[in-house]
Design a protein around this motif. Structure first.
Motif, PDB file in Angstrom:
ATOM      1  N   UNK A  45       0.967  -0.884  -0.200  1.00 18.84           N
ATOM      2  CA  UNK A  45      -0.227  -0.097   0.429  1.00 18.84           C
ATOM      3  C   UNK A  45       0.802   1.246   0.133  1.00 18.84           C
ATOM      4  N   UNK A  46       2.100   1.207   0.382  1.00 18.58           N
ATOM      5  CA  UNK A  46       2.850   2.164   0.660  1.00 18.58           C
ATOM      6  C   UNK A  46       3.434   2.755  -0.403  1.00 18.58           C
ATOM      7  N   UNK A  47       3.534   1.215  -1.512  1.00 20.24           N
ATOM      8  CA  UNK A  47       4.521   1.567  -2.619  1.00 20.24           C
ATOM      9  C   UNK A  47       3.090   2.247  -4.254  1.00 20.24           C
ATOM     10  N   UNK A  48       2.059   2.139  -3.386  1.00 20.59           N
ATOM     11  CA  UNK A  48       0.764   2.232  -4.090  1.00 20.59           C
ATOM     12  C   UNK A  48       0.385   3.367  -4.004  1.00 20.59           C
ATOM     13  N   UNK A  49       0.796   4.354  -2.820  1.00 22.52           N
ATOM     14  CA  UNK A  49       0.329   6.178  -2.787  1.00 22.52           C
ATOM     15  C   UNK A  49       0.791   7.068  -3.598  1.00 22.52           C
ATOM     16  N   UNK A  50       0.557   7.427  -4.596  1.00 23.06           N
ATOM     17  CA  UNK A  50       0.534   8.282  -5.455  1.00 23.06           C
ATOM     18  C   UNK A  50       0.391   8.542  -6.253  1.00 23.06           C
TER      19      UNK A  50
END
Length: 197
Positions: free
Chosen positions: A87-92
């Motif tokens: 989920x952190x990598x999907x941010x943005x």
């Protein structure tokens, strides 16, 4: 694993791939723990060294898929950690999907009976407050969770107050609030964010 620590970049990933391939069909819990360690290390290197976000996400998806059947056998944290990292990598680029996965992480952490505040829970709540601001979604649930569980944590209070300032800046001038924040938290440093940004 010892050899991998002596190597860099792709050579290190090759070692992790060898561990993953060799032990991917194991059902031994000890071996599975080592397997998850290799997969997490691989995903981290793929993103950190090569900035390949999608390939790292794919590895986190593999971890989630591989260890979900073993959650009741001591692998719940591995699945939760992989969900959080994904989920952190999907941010943005994929804010809505990221929020949904952070929600799942929050729910998973809340269902633990020991009452401890995990870093996955803390960061998921804070990230969803931020994503709610960005996507103009209701952040009431996350603010309530933060007030109940996070407001007394030393490093969390400045972040929560900063997010409140940003939220209020949509309607009110926040120069005075920002100045007060800077004075109150003059020794606090965000790793990768500032009010200037």
């Amino acid at each position: 694993f010892a050899k991998s620590h002596l190597l860099k970049g792709e050579d290190r990933i090759e070692i992790y791939d060898e561990i993953i391939e060799r032990f991917k069909d194991s059902t031994d819990k000890g071996v599975l723990k080592e397997l998850s360690t290799a997969q997490f290390a691989k995903a981290y290197l793929i993103y950190d060294c090569f900035q390949n976000r999608q390939e790292a996400i794919d590895v986190y998806d593999e971890i989630i898929e591989r260890f979900k059947p073993y959650e009741n056998d001591g692998f719940r944290q591995e699945v939760t950690d992989a969900l959080f990292a994904k989920s952190f990598l999907l941010m943005g680029d994929y804010n809505q999907e990221s929020m949904e996965i952070f929600d799942e992480t929050i729910d998973r952490c809340q269902s633990c009976q020991d009452g401890a505040i995990t870093q996955d829970f803390e960061y998921s709540v804070i990230n969803n407050i931020e994503l709610a601001l960005i996507t103009n979604c209701d952040d009431t649930r996350y603010r309530d969770l933060a007030k109940e569980h996070l407001s007394q944590l030393k490093d969390t209070a400045p972040q929560l107050e900063m997010l409140s300032i940003l939220r209020n800046a949509q309607e009110l001038n926040q120069d005075e609030a920002m100045q007060k924040w800077r004075e109150q938290y003059k020794d606090f440093r965000f790793e990768n964010w500032s009010f200037e940004e």
